[in-house]
Structure formats: structure tokens, C-alpha cells
Design a protein around this motif. Structure first.
Motif, PDB file in Angstrom:
ATOM      1  N   ASN A 104      44.009   8.957 -20.081  1.00 51.90           N
ATOM      2  CA  ASN A 104      42.921   9.596 -19.545  1.00 51.90           C
ATOM      3  C   ASN A 104      42.209  10.539 -20.210  1.00 51.90           C
ATOM      4  O   ASN A 104      42.960  11.434 -20.511  1.00 51.90           O
ATOM      5  CB  ASN A 104      43.084   9.857 -17.973  1.00 51.90           C
ATOM      6  N   ILE A 105      40.800  10.370 -20.348  1.00 50.40           N
ATOM      7  CA  ILE A 105      40.303  11.686 -21.089  1.00 50.40           C
ATOM      8  C   ILE A 105      39.241  12.170 -20.049  1.00 50.40           C
ATOM      9  O   ILE A 105      38.314  11.264 -19.247  1.00 50.40           O
ATOM     10  CB  ILE A 105      39.429  11.181 -22.292  1.00 50.40           C
ATOM     11  N   VAL A 106      39.412  13.345 -19.616  1.00 50.96           N
ATOM     12  CA  VAL A 106      38.526  14.094 -18.577  1.00 50.96           C
ATOM     13  C   VAL A 106      37.195  14.855 -19.387  1.00 50.96           C
ATOM     14  O   VAL A 106      37.436  15.615 -20.442  1.00 50.96           O
ATOM     15  CB  VAL A 106      39.182  15.113 -17.791  1.00 50.96           C
ATOM     16  N   SER A 107      36.057  14.310 -19.141  1.00 50.14           N
ATOM     17  CA  SER A 107      34.772  14.986 -19.700  1.00 50.14           C
ATOM     18  C   SER A 107      34.064  15.669 -18.938  1.00 50.14           C
ATOM     19  O   SER A 107      33.375  15.249 -17.851  1.00 50.14           O
ATOM     20  CB  SER A 107      34.067  13.795 -20.526  1.00 50.14           C
ATOM     21  N   ALA A 108      33.943  16.986 -19.118  1.00 49.96           N
ATOM     22  CA  ALA A 108      33.348  17.834 -18.198  1.00 49.96           C
ATOM     23  C   ALA A 108      31.757  18.080 -18.647  1.00 49.96           C
ATOM     24  O   ALA A 108      31.489  18.433 -19.720  1.00 49.96           O
ATOM     25  CB  ALA A 108      34.022  19.386 -18.258  1.00 49.96           C
ATOM     26  N   VAL A 109      30.994  17.901 -17.632  1.00 51.51           N
ATOM     27  CA  VAL A 109      29.717  17.589 -17.847  1.00 51.51           C
ATOM     28  C   VAL A 109      28.666  18.503 -16.784  1.00 51.51           C
ATOM     29  O   VAL A 109      29.522  18.372 -15.707  1.00 51.51           O
ATOM     30  CB  VAL A 109      29.081  15.994 -17.791  1.00 51.51           C
ATOM     31  N   SER A 110      27.880  19.157 -17.237  1.00 50.16           N
ATOM     32  CA  SER A 110      27.127  19.702 -16.136  1.00 50.16           C
ATOM     33  C   SER A 110      25.518  19.182 -16.088  1.00 50.16           C
ATOM     34  O   SER A 110      24.851  18.651 -17.245  1.00 50.16           O
ATOM     35  CB  SER A 110      27.129  21.061 -16.440  1.00 50.16           C
TER      36      SER A 110
ATOM     37  N   ASP B  13      42.150   4.344 -27.625  1.00 50.61           N
ATOM     38  CA  ASP B  13      42.297   3.505 -26.619  1.00 50.61           C
ATOM     39  C   ASP B  13      42.410   4.150 -25.064  1.00 50.61           C
ATOM     40  O   ASP B  13      43.650   4.298 -24.740  1.00 50.61           O
ATOM     41  CB  ASP B  13      43.394   2.609 -26.965  1.00 50.61           C
ATOM     42  N   ALA B  14      41.585   4.996 -24.881  1.00 47.76           N
ATOM     43  CA  ALA B  14      41.785   5.693 -23.651  1.00 47.76           C
ATOM     44  C   ALA B  14      40.637   5.514 -22.507  1.00 47.76           C
ATOM     45  O   ALA B  14      39.470   4.780 -22.921  1.00 47.76           O
ATOM     46  CB  ALA B  14      41.754   7.084 -23.981  1.00 47.76           C
ATOM     47  N   ASN B  15      40.677   5.886 -21.384  1.00 38.56           N
ATOM     48  CA  ASN B  15      39.757   5.818 -20.305  1.00 38.56           C
ATOM     49  C   ASN B  15      39.038   7.259 -20.106  1.00 38.56           C
ATOM     50  O   ASN B  15      39.593   8.303 -20.101  1.00 38.56           O
ATOM     51  CB  ASN B  15      40.334   5.425 -19.124  1.00 38.56           C
ATOM     52  N   VAL B  16      37.600   7.242 -19.876  1.00 36.87           N
ATOM     53  CA  VAL B  16      36.736   8.439 -19.746  1.00 36.87           C
ATOM     54  C   VAL B  16      36.486   8.669 -18.231  1.00 36.87           C
ATOM     55  O   VAL B  16      36.197   7.781 -17.542  1.00 36.87           O
ATOM     56  CB  VAL B  16      35.660   8.515 -20.565  1.00 36.87           C
ATOM     57  N   HIS B  17      36.740   9.736 -17.947  1.00 34.98           N
ATOM     58  CA  HIS B  17      36.521  10.017 -16.608  1.00 34.98           C
ATOM     59  C   HIS B  17      35.481  11.391 -16.597  1.00 34.98           C
ATOM     60  O   HIS B  17      35.878  12.360 -17.245  1.00 34.98           O
ATOM     61  CB  HIS B  17      37.572  10.707 -15.604  1.00 34.98           C
ATOM     62  N   LEU B  18      34.139  11.220 -15.955  1.00 31.46           N
ATOM     63  CA  LEU B  18      33.382  12.516 -15.774  1.00 31.46           C
ATOM     64  C   LEU B  18      33.691  13.292 -14.724  1.00 31.46           C
ATOM     65  O   LEU B  18      33.663  13.085 -13.562  1.00 31.46           O
ATOM     66  CB  LEU B  18      31.732  11.793 -15.736  1.00 31.46           C
ATOM     67  N   ALA B  19      33.706  14.531 -14.930  1.00 31.94           N
ATOM     68  CA  ALA B  19      33.832  15.580 -14.049  1.00 31.94           C
ATOM     69  C   ALA B  19      32.671  16.464 -14.089  1.00 31.94           C
ATOM     70  O   ALA B  19      32.288  17.153 -14.857  1.00 31.94           O
ATOM     71  CB  ALA B  19      34.954  16.464 -14.190  1.00 31.94           C
TER      72      ALA B  19
END
Length: 300
Positions: free
Chosen positions: A152-158, A185-191
Motif C-alpha cells: 500500500n502507498i498512502v498519498s497525502a493530498v490536500s 505493483d502497489a495500491n494507492v490510498h488517498l489520505a
């Protein structure tokens, strides 16, 4: 495609294991990038002693640089990618690294991230934080967390209608996260986080419904972040919007997802305020146990 054709890796002469180099080798194998392994050294005795002639000083400096070059060569054979080594002499590690990265046209700096004691964080500015502020290119801070497939990749967006710079940076953060996810080969999660109603407002204004206000703000944030997710074909259950400060919420999310990487943007800040308070990115990095990719403005 994740833009990574030439990677500068900061060699740590004080540690046997070079986690930054190992991570860079993994990325290089996925992207066909070349690696520049750089050691920045400086010996204060070189300037302090009055007993050395000019020639002896030159010889001493050359011997130290040569020793570092040999130490780096021991690691080159561990990577299948094209690797060059470079030992430089500079009293300031972060300035030396940024100068080399700029001159060598690198598009990513990879450095291992060490833990610092709390007093040092609040009073002094370590090389890690200096590098994040002054580097004109993206910086990957490496910790000990592994990068498993399908991680999992956590992508911090504002989102801020009044701040176009941060909005543009958030767009880049999301794009880079999704492009990199395809490579590794990962999954992106938007935070995303939002500030809730102040606690004292319910006392000062009894008619104000704090819960309804918070639910309304969260709904608007969810709408905005879901729109971003849709642009990048991310499922709605990979969108996380929570009340609170980014430095509190995002580390908890990274832990819950066992994230291998956090991607965030940083415009950087300098001066007394930065030294005493630190950037949001710095607060987050210090609390998480995974790698952090810091995206700079105007970097694709």
C-alpha cells in the motif's frame, strides 16, 4: 510513467548496511534508471591543524576521498543497475548533495532517514530536514520497512480553494503515487484531513451544531477527494478523509494499512520559524515507520 532516470543515493559512511542504496537498486531495476552513489565527507582536523603543509593537506584530503571511494565500491557489486560512485568534500552534507544532484541532472535523491531525539527536532535542524527544504528535486527518505508486492502507498493530498500552489502540488503527489504504484505493483490510498469545529464554540455559541458542521465539512472533502480518485481510477474505499491534524491522522493510517510508502508534497520553509516548528512533512516523517517520498513543486 514514474519519472526516474538518474538516482542520487546518499552513502552513509557510519553504517554497514546501506538501506538507501538497496531501495535505489530496487527502483533502478524497475525503471532502468542509473545510480550515482555519493559520499559527502569533511574532516575538521584538516582545517584545525597548523602543522601540515599545503601539499600534506592535499594528500590527506585525497587519501580520505579515496578511502570513501573504495568503501562505496564494495556496494556497487550488489546492484544490477548501472552505478557510478563519487566522493565529495563539503562541510555541509545537504549543500554538497544538492549541488551534485543538480550538476549531474538527477531526478531523485534517496537517503536513509535516522531517528532524532525530540530536543534536537525542536531546537536544531538536522541534515535530513535541510535536504527536504532546499532540494529542488524529489527526495525519498528510506526507513527499514520492506516494499512487498501488492503493498500500500498512502498519498497525502490536500484541497484548498485559496491555495493554488498546494492544490497543484497535491495533483502531482497523486499522479506520482499512481505512476509509481504501477511500477512497483502497489495500491494507492488517498489520505486527506480537515479541521473540525473548535471545542469551545459549543460553549460560546450554544445554537451552533458542531457535529453537523463536522459532518458537512467531511462530506465536502470526501466529494473533492473522490473526484480526484475517479480521475486516477482509484476505488472509493481507497479514499480516507478524517478530522484532525495531518501529523496525527496520516501516521495512524499508514500504520493501519501497513503502508510501504507515504507520498506527500512539501513546498519547504526556512528561517527561525522552520527551525523551531518544523514543516508538517517533517512531523509526519518522524512518526511513521515506512519510507517517505517528498514531492517538490514543479517536479513531475
Amino acid at each position: 510513467m514514474f519519472n526516474c532516470s538518474r538516482i542520487l543515493v546518499v552513502f552513509d559512511p557510519y553504517h554497514k548496511e546501506q538501506s538507501a542504496f538497496q531501495r535505489a537498486c530496487y527502483l533502478a531495476e524497475k525503471t532502468n534508471a542509473s545510480i550515482l552513489l555519493v559520499s559527502c565527507i569533511f574532516d575538521e582536523t584538516y582545517d584545525m591543524t597548523n602543522f601540515l603543509t599545503t601539499e600534506q593537506r592535499v594528500d590527506m584530503k585525497a587519501a580520505l576521498l579515496n578511502g570513501q571511494s573504495k568503501a562505496m565500491q564494495a556496494y556497487v557489486s550488489r546492484c544490477d543497475a548501472q552505478v557510478q560512485t563519487k566522493a565529495i568534500w563539503n562541510k555541509s552534507l545537504y549543500r554538497g548533495i544538492v549541488d551534485v544532484a543538480t550538476h549531474e541532472h538527477c531526478d531523485l535523491i534517496v537517503k536513509s532517514c535516522k531517528q532524532h531525539n525530540k530536543l534536537a527536532q525542536k531546537v536544531f535542524t538536522p541534515n535530513d530536514w535541510h535536504l527536504l527544504r532546499v532540494s529542488p528535486i524529489n527526495v525519498l527518505m528510506v526507513k527499514e520497512h520492506s516494499w512487498p508486492e501488492n503493498g500500500n502507498i498512502v498519498s497525502a493530498v490536500s484541497i484548498d480553494t485559496n491555495d493554488s500552489v498546494h492544490n497543484l502540488l497535491s495533483d502531482r503527489v497523486c499522479k506520482v503515487s499512481c505512476d509509481l504504484a504501477k511500477v512497483i505493483d502497489a495500491n494507492v490510498h488517498l489520505a486527506n484531513t480537515f479541521a473540525g469545529a473548535p471545542v469551545h464554540i459549543a460553549i460560546e455559541v450554544p445554537s451552533f451544531n458542531a457535529q453537523a458542521y463536522n459532518e458537512d465539512v467531511q462530506a465536502r472533502h470526501l466529494e473533492e477527494i473522490n473526484a480526484i480518485a475517479k480521475q486516477h481510477d482509484l476505488p472509493s474505499n481507497h479514499v480516507h478523509v478524517s478530522e484532525g491534524l495531518p501529523e496525527d491522522v496520516i501516521p495512524k493510517l499508514c500504520e493501519q494499512l501497513d503502508a510501504e510508502l507515504l507520498v506527500l508534497g512539501s513546498v519547504g520553509r526556512r528561517g527561525i520559524s522552520a527551525a523551531l516548528l518544523g514543516n508538517t512533512a517533517e512531523h509526519i516523517i518522524d512518526k511513521i515507520n515506512c519510507d517517505t517520498l517528498v514531492i517538490k513543486p514543479n517536479i513531475q
